[in-house]
Design a protein around this motif. Structure first.
Motif, PDB file in Angstrom:
ATOM      1  N   TRP A 254       0.830  -1.211   0.000  1.00 32.96           N
ATOM      2  CA  TRP A 254       0.000   0.000   0.000  1.00 32.96           C
ATOM      3  C   TRP A 254       0.863   1.260   0.000  1.00 32.96           C
ATOM      4  N   PRO A 257       3.070   1.264  -4.092  1.00 35.67           N
ATOM      5  CA  PRO A 257       2.408   0.416  -5.099  1.00 35.67           C
ATOM      6  C   PRO A 257       3.274   0.111  -6.311  1.00 35.67           C
ATOM      7  N   THR A 265       2.549  -6.053  -5.737  1.00 32.85           N
ATOM      8  CA  THR A 265       1.774  -4.835  -5.989  1.00 32.85           C
ATOM      9  C   THR A 265       1.140  -4.817  -7.382  1.00 32.85           C
ATOM     10  N   THR A 268      -2.719  -3.741  -7.280  1.00 30.79           N
ATOM     11  CA  THR A 268      -2.916  -2.333  -6.929  1.00 30.79           C
ATOM     12  C   THR A 268      -2.382  -1.411  -8.029  1.00 30.79           C
ATOM     13  N   ASN A 366      -6.238   2.793  -3.699  1.00 33.95           N
ATOM     14  CA  ASN A 366      -5.061   2.665  -2.834  1.00 33.95           C
ATOM     15  C   ASN A 366      -5.045   3.668  -1.688  1.00 33.95           C
ATOM     16  N   ASN A 370      -5.061  -3.206   0.656  1.00 28.89           N
ATOM     17  CA  ASN A 370      -5.980  -4.158   0.037  1.00 28.89           C
ATOM     18  C   ASN A 370      -6.564  -5.087   1.103  1.00 28.89           C
TER      19      ASN A 370
END
Length: 406
Positions: A254, A257, A265, A268, A366, A370
């Motif tokens: 997070w 990303p 990642t 995302t 984001n 997630n």
């Protein structure tokens, strides 16, 4: 002949009047539809149908490429979702005319909760697993996710206890203890399923329902203190045994990303690409590029990213506005409910759907790590859609019996 005296009403308070025979009361409670004075809340019904139609349409667009890849049929997910929607609409119709006070019964509430809790335990240890999360039971024709029904059971049992114990809310043992135990048990089984998003939702629903229940501030904050202490102890304990080790990976993804776009990642990163590619008005319906196997779960958890790419900022804003209107109208129904139980059930369901939508949109953009949560009415999933529509039927039923001007 009915006896006259002091008896408890539906909210648990004391009332002077005539007590009806038990059989007659039950008949009136569950089967006498003439007591439903009004039609359903039409603006809310239109809002539900709009969300459902828009959701199925966008899910079809987002799922086409994955349908071809997974099943050799681009219409596979859309056909199944339409089937689920049809079943859900029948459930919504039934729930909208069947008196919601059916759930305001000790045996019904507790048996419903205990059964769903047991099924969730089974799913946690013997269910089908995806990405190390064991949340589903394979029924052959559908993957059943019992945690969706556990949310409903949780709302019902919380509303029932609050309605019955309201006159005794000054005594913390009648509210703090049962609520802490029920929330704690629910969180434990969802944690065993590695269903962090459901843990968050249950926590917010429980606290919000207690806040709007009319509980004295002193009692509410006592509950919050106990709940926070239990949550910290549980989190530390589960972290020490490695149950939450995956959370650190999600937080890392997070925060950066672009750190590992070939692996951790990937999802995302492609979600952000889809959102950024949409601009103000999008690429056009069906014209998403990221849904062509670049964005995993495009038809499920990340359908909002496809909406942004195809319909742009304007389309995304329409989705947000629809859910905001849903929450406002849901609270309006709750505020005008016939009794305390109906008010709490309506508030709980409204909070559940609104919070899920909020968290899903935050994940896709984001704004938060997630958590694997679907977008109500839009994401692919039979269990979730059918149960959500049945919940909408309960809200419509509450609006039928409420003091809403039609």
């Amino acid at each position: 002949m009915a006896d006259k005296g002091i008896y408890r009403d539906r909210d648990g308070g004391l009332t002077l009047g005539h007590r009806q025979p038990v059989a007659q009361a039950r008949k009136k409670l569950n089967l006498n539809f003439k007591s439903i004075r009004h039609g359903v809340d039409r603006p809310f019904l239109i809002l539900i149908l709009t969300l459902l139609g828009f959701g199925v349409l966008m899910m079809f667009s987002a799922s086409y490429a994955w349908g071809l890849n997974d099943m050799g049929d681009g219409y596979y997910y859309a056909r199944k979702q339409l089937t689920f929607a049809g079943i859900g609409l029948v459930g919504m119709l039934v729930a909208s005319v069947w008196d919601y006070h059916f759930f305001q019964n000790t045996w019904v509430c507790y048996i419903f909760y205990i059964v769903m809790y047991g099924v969730c335990i089974y799913a946690a240890f013997f269910g089908s697993a995806t990405a190390d999360a064991s949340r589903w039971i394979d029924l052959g024709f559908v993957q059943f996710q019992p945690s969706e029904l556990l949310k409903v059971a949780f709302i019902m049992i919380f509303a029932y206890i609050m309605a019955v114990n309201f006159p005794k809310f000054d005594h913390w043992k009648y509210c703090v203890i049962p609520f802490t135990v029920i929330m704690g048990l629910t969180v434990v089984v969802l944690t065993l399923q590695r269903h962090l998003s459901a843990v968050m939702i249950i926590g917010v629903i429980g606290v919000s329902m207690m806040f709007v229940s009319g509980m004295p501030a002193k009692t509410f904050w006592k509950f919050m203190g106990i709940l926070a202490l239990v949550a910290v102890i549980g989190f530390v304990g589960l972290t020490l045994i490695g149950k939450f080790s995956y959370i650190q990976d999600r937080i890392t993804s997070w925060r950066n990303p672009e750190g590992d776009i070939q692996d951790s990642t990937w999802q995302t990163y492609n979600s952000l690409l889809a959102i950024g590619s949409g601009g103000w008005f999008g690429l056009g319906f069906g014209e998403s590029k990221q849904k062509f196997l670049y964005l995993p779960e495009a038809q499920n958890d990340f359908v909002f990213a496809v909406i942004c790419e195809e319909l742009g900022f304007v389309g995304a804003l329409v989705v947000v506005v629809l859910f905001v209107l849903f929450v406002l109208r849901g609270f309006y129904i709750a505020a005008n409910a016939k009794d305390r139980f109906g008010m709490l059930v309506a508030a709980g369901i409204t909070i559940q759907i609104g919070l899920q939508a909020f968290l899903n949109i935050m994940v896709a953009s984001n704004a938060i790590p997630n958590t694997g949560i679907s977008l109500p009415f839009f994401s692919y999933g039979g269990t979730a859609l059918i149960i959500q529509l049945a919940e909408m039927g309960i809200l419509l039923n509450i609006s039928r019996q409420g003091n809403i001007k039609k």
